[in-house]
Design a protein around this motif. Structure first.
Motif, PDB file in Angstrom:
ATOM      1  N   LEU A  69       0.833  -1.205   0.000  1.00 24.43           N
ATOM      2  CA  LEU A  69       0.000   0.000   0.000  1.00 24.43           C
ATOM      3  C   LEU A  69       0.869   1.257   0.000  1.00 24.43           C
ATOM      4  O   LEU A  69       0.586   2.211  -0.734  1.00 24.43           O
ATOM      5  N   PHE A  70       1.928   1.250   0.787  1.00 27.36           N
ATOM      6  CA  PHE A  70       2.848   2.390   0.800  1.00 27.36           C
ATOM      7  C   PHE A  70       3.442   2.607  -0.589  1.00 27.36           C
ATOM      8  O   PHE A  70       3.519   3.746  -1.069  1.00 27.36           O
ATOM      9  N   PHE A  71       3.857   1.528  -1.242  1.00 26.49           N
ATOM     10  CA  PHE A  71       4.409   1.659  -2.591  1.00 26.49           C
ATOM     11  C   PHE A  71       3.375   2.240  -3.556  1.00 26.49           C
ATOM     12  O   PHE A  71       3.665   3.182  -4.301  1.00 26.49           O
ATOM     13  N   ILE A  72       2.176   1.688  -3.542  1.00 28.28           N
ATOM     14  CA  ILE A  72       1.134   2.138  -4.470  1.00 28.28           C
ATOM     15  C   ILE A  72       0.804   3.616  -4.251  1.00 28.28           C
ATOM     16  O   ILE A  72       0.704   4.388  -5.200  1.00 28.28           O
ATOM     17  N   LEU A  73       0.664   4.010  -2.998  1.00 25.99           N
ATOM     18  CA  LEU A  73       0.314   5.407  -2.704  1.00 25.99           C
ATOM     19  C   LEU A  73       1.473   6.371  -2.951  1.00 25.99           C
ATOM     20  O   LEU A  73       1.271   7.475  -3.434  1.00 25.99           O
ATOM     21  N   SER A  74       2.677   5.941  -2.628  1.00 28.93           N
ATOM     22  CA  SER A  74       3.819   6.858  -2.766  1.00 28.93           C
ATOM     23  C   SER A  74       4.268   7.035  -4.209  1.00 28.93           C
ATOM     24  O   SER A  74       4.878   8.043  -4.547  1.00 28.93           O
TER      25      SER A  74
END
Length: 156
Positions: A69-74
């Motif tokens: 999720l962090f990767f997708i959002l960032s």
């Protein structure tokens, strides 16, 4: 391997491969390949109950979900990339889910999958309760290595 390792490797596959059908196939195949490496399990499937290990499973799913999720959002991933990453993560953990369903409900339709999954694990080489089956740092080194590589691939 633990679910975290499988999900992170699957997400790296999803990021790196553009074809969703190939992502599904590779994620399933690599799941079984990864299970052939030495690794410990945080529960003994012969005596564990879902109630006893539920918190471990939830933590084991929360960690990769947070990283993904962090990767997708960032990175502001587009729909196609997000779908591919999630497909890879999902299909990378699916064989373990089938195994849990077999243990819990003894569905005959899952017996062959469970037997193949068990064969792919290195466990058959070691006697019951041997150190090679326990949750130790030595047995977790492959999980750590593969998860680290997957995170690097995901973020590069």
């Amino acid at each position: 391997m633990i679910l975290t390792t499988h999900a992170l490797v699957g997400s790296a596959i999803g990021k790196s491969v553009g074809n969703p059908y190939l992502i599904v196939l590779l994620s399933l195949m690599i799941h079984f390949f990864l299970d052939s490496f030495r690794h410990g399990e945080y529960f003994d499937s012969r005596v564990a109950t879902i109630k006893d290990i539920a918190w471990k499973i939830l933590l084991d799913l929360f960690i990769p979900a947070s990283i993904i999720l962090f990767f997708i959002l960032s990175t502001h991933s587009n729909f196609s990339l997000t779908r591919n990453i999630l497909l890879g993560a999902f299909f990378s953990i699916l064989p373990d889910f089938f195994t849990v369903l077999f243990w819990t409900f003894h569905w005959k339709i899952l017996k062959k999958i469970k037997e193949f999954h068990s064969f792919c694990h290195y466990y058959w080489r070691f006697p019951k309760f041997s150190p090679e089956r326990q949750w130790t740092l030595r047995n977790a080194l492959n999980d750590i290595l593969f998860s680290t590589i997957a995170i690097i691939i995901l973020f590069l």
